[in-house]
Design an enzyme around this catalytic site. Structure first.
Site, short mmCIF file in Angstrom:
data_model
loop_
_atom_site.label_atom_id
_atom_site.label_comp_id
_atom_site.label_asym_id
_atom_site.label_seq_id
_atom_site.Cartn_x
_atom_site.Cartn_y
_atom_site.Cartn_z
N MET A 21 1.03 -1.43 0.13
CA MET A 21 0.00 -0.15 -0.14
C MET A 21 0.45 1.35 -0.04
O MET A 21 0.52 2.69 0.05
CB MET A 21 -0.48 -0.19 1.15
CG MET A 21 -1.99 -0.85 1.62
SD MET A 21 -2.99 -1.69 1.93
CE MET A 21 -2.83 -0.49 3.36
N LEU A 24 6.64 3.52 1.32
CA LEU A 24 7.65 2.27 1.61
C LEU A 24 8.73 2.10 2.63
O LEU A 24 9.10 3.18 2.97
CB LEU A 24 8.69 2.16 0.52
CG LEU A 24 7.53 1.74 -1.47
CD1 LEU A 24 8.49 1.63 -2.52
CD2 LEU A 24 6.46 0.37 -0.29
N GLU A 26 11.78 0.08 4.97
CA GLU A 26 13.24 -1.14 4.61
C GLU A 26 11.97 -2.63 4.78
O GLU A 26 13.07 -3.62 4.32
CB GLU A 26 13.90 -1.37 5.65
CG GLU A 26 15.14 -0.25 5.65
CD GLU A 26 15.93 -0.49 4.10
OE1 GLU A 26 16.10 -1.88 3.53
OE2 GLU A 26 15.83 0.10 3.21
N GLY A 27 10.91 -2.72 5.36
CA GLY A 27 10.25 -3.79 5.41
C GLY A 27 9.83 -3.94 4.25
O GLY A 27 10.22 -5.10 3.18
N HIS A 28 9.49 -3.72 2.73
CA HIS A 28 8.93 -3.95 2.01
C HIS A 28 9.62 -3.68 0.91
O HIS A 28 10.05 -4.59 -0.18
CB HIS A 28 8.24 -2.39 1.36
CG HIS A 28 6.69 -1.92 2.20
ND1 HIS A 28 7.16 -0.47 2.55
CD2 HIS A 28 5.76 -2.60 2.62
CE1 HIS A 28 5.41 -0.67 3.21
NE2 HIS A 28 5.21 -1.47 3.16
N LYS A 140 5.51 -10.29 8.96
CA LYS A 140 4.68 -9.39 10.67
C LYS A 140 3.03 -9.37 10.64
O LYS A 140 2.12 -9.43 10.71
CB LYS A 140 4.90 -7.68 9.29
CG LYS A 140 4.30 -7.04 10.65
CD LYS A 140 4.43 -5.45 10.55
CE LYS A 140 3.29 -5.32 9.79
NZ LYS A 140 2.60 -3.56 9.35
N ASP A 141 2.13 -9.72 8.53
CA ASP A 141 0.75 -9.77 8.35
C ASP A 141 0.33 -11.30 8.43
O ASP A 141 0.03 -11.58 7.61
CB ASP A 141 1.08 -9.03 7.36
CG ASP A 141 0.94 -7.42 7.61
OD1 ASP A 141 0.22 -6.91 8.31
OD2 ASP A 141 1.90 -6.82 7.12
N1 LIG Z 1 8.18 -4.63 8.95
C1 LIG Z 1 8.03 -5.67 7.89
N2 LIG Z 1 8.92 -6.62 7.14
C2 LIG Z 1 8.78 -7.32 6.64
N3 LIG Z 1 7.85 -7.28 5.62
C3 LIG Z 1 6.79 -6.16 5.97
C4 LIG Z 1 6.98 -5.22 7.38
N4 LIG Z 1 5.56 -4.30 7.38
C5 LIG Z 1 5.00 -4.44 6.14
N5 LIG Z 1 5.66 -5.29 5.04
C6 LIG Z 1 4.73 -6.74 4.24
O1 LIG Z 1 5.03 -5.61 3.44
C7 LIG Z 1 3.86 -5.68 3.13
C8 LIG Z 1 2.65 -4.59 2.18
O2 LIG Z 1 2.13 -4.01 3.39
P1 LIG Z 1 1.57 -2.69 3.42
O3 LIG Z 1 1.98 -2.46 2.37
O4 LIG Z 1 0.31 -2.94 4.24
O5 LIG Z 1 2.85 -2.75 4.85
P2 LIG Z 1 2.42 -1.89 6.23
O6 LIG Z 1 3.99 -1.32 6.81
O7 LIG Z 1 2.04 -2.88 6.76
O8 LIG Z 1 1.78 -0.46 6.78
P3 LIG Z 1 0.79 -0.32 7.51
O9 LIG Z 1 1.13 -0.69 8.51
O10 LIG Z 1 -0.17 0.28 6.97
O11 LIG Z 1 -0.80 -2.14 7.25
C9 LIG Z 1 2.77 -6.98 3.10
O12 LIG Z 1 3.33 -8.40 2.43
C10 LIG Z 1 3.55 -6.67 4.75
O13 LIG Z 1 3.61 -8.41 5.53
MG LIG Z 2 0.05 -3.58 6.26
#
Ligand SMILES: Nc1ncnc2c1ncn2[C@@H]1O[C@H](COP(=O)(O)OP(=O)(O)OP(=O)(O)O)[C@@H](O)[C@H]1O
Ligand SMILES: [Mg+2]
Length: 275
Positions: A21, A24, A26-28, A140-141
Site C-alpha cells: 500500500m 515504503l 525497509e520491510g517492503h 508481520k501480517d
Molecule cells: N516490517 C516488515 N517486515 C517485512 N515485511 C513487512 C513489514 N511491514 C510490512 N511488510 C509487508 O509488506 C507488504 C505490504 O504491506 P503494507 O503496505 O500494508 O505495509 P505496512 O507497513 O504493513 O503498512 P500498514 O502498517 O499500514 O499496514 C505486506 O506483505 C507486509 O506483510
Molecule cells: Mg500492512
C-alpha cells in the site's frame, strides 16, 4: 500490465510481485530484495485498497508519498512500479469478491470485519493483472499471509509464495507504514509490543509450554505501559491460527494493540523470537 507480463514470460523471464500500500520502508524493500533474488523481473504494486478498510478506519489519512516511493523502488531494482487507480481496480458495477473461510474469522478478522475479503479480492486481482510466478509477503501480517496461502492452495493458482521475516528497528519495533502516525512518546510506548513478544520467547526458551502462562507474562509487560490498549493476544497453531493450550517452537504469538489512536500488530514464532 498483462501485456508486459506476457512479454516477460515469452522471453523466458520469471516475474516476482511485491504487493504493497506504499509509503515504503525497509520491510517492503526486504520483500523486493527477496523477489529479485528469486526472479528475473520484479513488479512492485502500490494500491491503497479501499475494500480492506472498515468505514471507521484510516483510509482517508493513510500516509502516501508516491515520488519518494518511486525513487526508493527504482533504486532498489524494481523493474515495474504498478500503481492502479481505485476506478481502474473497482469500476462502477464491480461486485465479485473473494471470501475467505474460518481462518479469517478470528484475530484480525474479528477486529476488522470484511478486512480479509478486501485483502483477498485485491490480491486475486493483482495476481491476475501481473501474472507473477512468485509473490513475496511479510510475516508481520501473519494472518494475511496464512489466508493468501490458503487462497492460492484452495484455488490451485500456480504461484509460489515467499514469506519474509519481519524487519525491525534496532530497538525491536516492527517497521510499518502506520508507525508514521506515532508521536515520539507513542513511539516509545509502542515498544511494549515487541518487548511482550520477547518475554514470551524468553519464557519459552526457559521451558514454559503453557499458553496461559506465556500470555500472563506478556500481559504484565503490556499492562506496564498505560498508553497501550491490547486488542488481542493470540497464541496459535501456525497453519490454521487456531488458539492452542500447549505451545511448541512453531507456535505463533501475535499481538494487536492501540497506541493512542494508532492500531499496531506484531508477531513472532516462539522458537525464532524477534530474530
Ligand atoms: N516490517 C516488515 N517486515 C517485512 N515485511 C513487512 C513489514 N511491514 C510490512 N511488510 C509487508 O509488506 C507488504 C505490504 O504491506 P503494507 O503496505 O500494508 O505495509 P505496512 O507497513 O504493513 O503498512 P500498514 O502498517 O499500514 O499496514 C505486506 O506483505 C507486509 O506483510
Ligand atoms: Mg500492512
Amino acid at each position: 500490465m498483462q501485456a508486459w507480463s506476457r512479454a516477460q514470460h515469452d522471453a523466458g523471464r520469471r516475474i516476482g510481485l511485491v504487493p504493497t500500500m506504499g509509503y515504503l520502508h525497509e520491510g517492503h524493500l526486504a520483500l523486493v530484495d527477496e523477489a529479485r533474488r528469486r526472479t528475473d523481473a520484479v513488479v512492485l504494486s502500490i494500491f491503497v485498497n479501499p475494500l480492506q478498510f472498515g468505514p471507521r478506519e484510516d483510509l482517508a489519512r493513510y500516509p502516501r508519498d508516491l515520488p519518494r516511493d518511486r525513487s526508493l523502488a527504482f533504486s532498489r531494482g524494481v523493474d515495474i512500479l504498478f500503481v492502479p487507480s481505485v476506478d481502474m481496480m473497482y469500476p462502477p458495477g464491480s461486485e465479485v469478491r473473494v471470501t475467505p473461510g474460518e481462518t479469517a474469522e478470528r484475530w484480525e478478522g474479528a477486529a476488522r470485519p470484511g478486512h480479509f475479503t478486501g485483502v483477498l479480492t485485491v490480491v486475486a486481482k493483482l495476481f491476475h493483472l501481473v501474472q507473477p510466478d512468485l509473490a513475496c509477503f511479510g510475516q508481520k501480517d501473519i494472518q494475511q499471509l496464512t489466508l493468501i496461502r490458503r487462497m492460492v492452495h484452495d484455488l490451485d493458482w500456480p504461484i509460489e509464495l515467499v514469506a519474509v521475516r519481519t524487519v525491525r528497528e534496532a530497538d525491536g519495533l516492527a517497521l510499518s507504514s502506520r508507525n508514521a502516525y506515532l508521536s515520539a512518546d507513542e513511539r516509545r510506548q509502542a515498544l511494549a509490543l515487541s518487548r511482550a513478544l520477547l518475554a514470551a520467547h524468553r519464557s519459552f526458551c526457559e521451558g514454559e509450554r503453557e499458553a496461559p502462562m506465556l500470555e500472563k507474562h506478556m500481559r504484565r509487560v503490556l499492562d506496564a505501559e498505560p498508553g497501550v490498549r491490547v486488542e488481542y493476544i493470540a497464541i496459535a497453531e501456525p497453519e490454521s491460527l487456531r488458539p492452542i493450550a500447549t505451545v511448541d517452537g512453531r507456535t505463533i504469538v501475535a499481538i494487536a494493540a492501540r497506541v493512542g489512536s494508532t492500531r499496531l500488530i506484531d508477531n513472532i514464532n516462539l522458537a525464532q523470537g524477534l530474530g
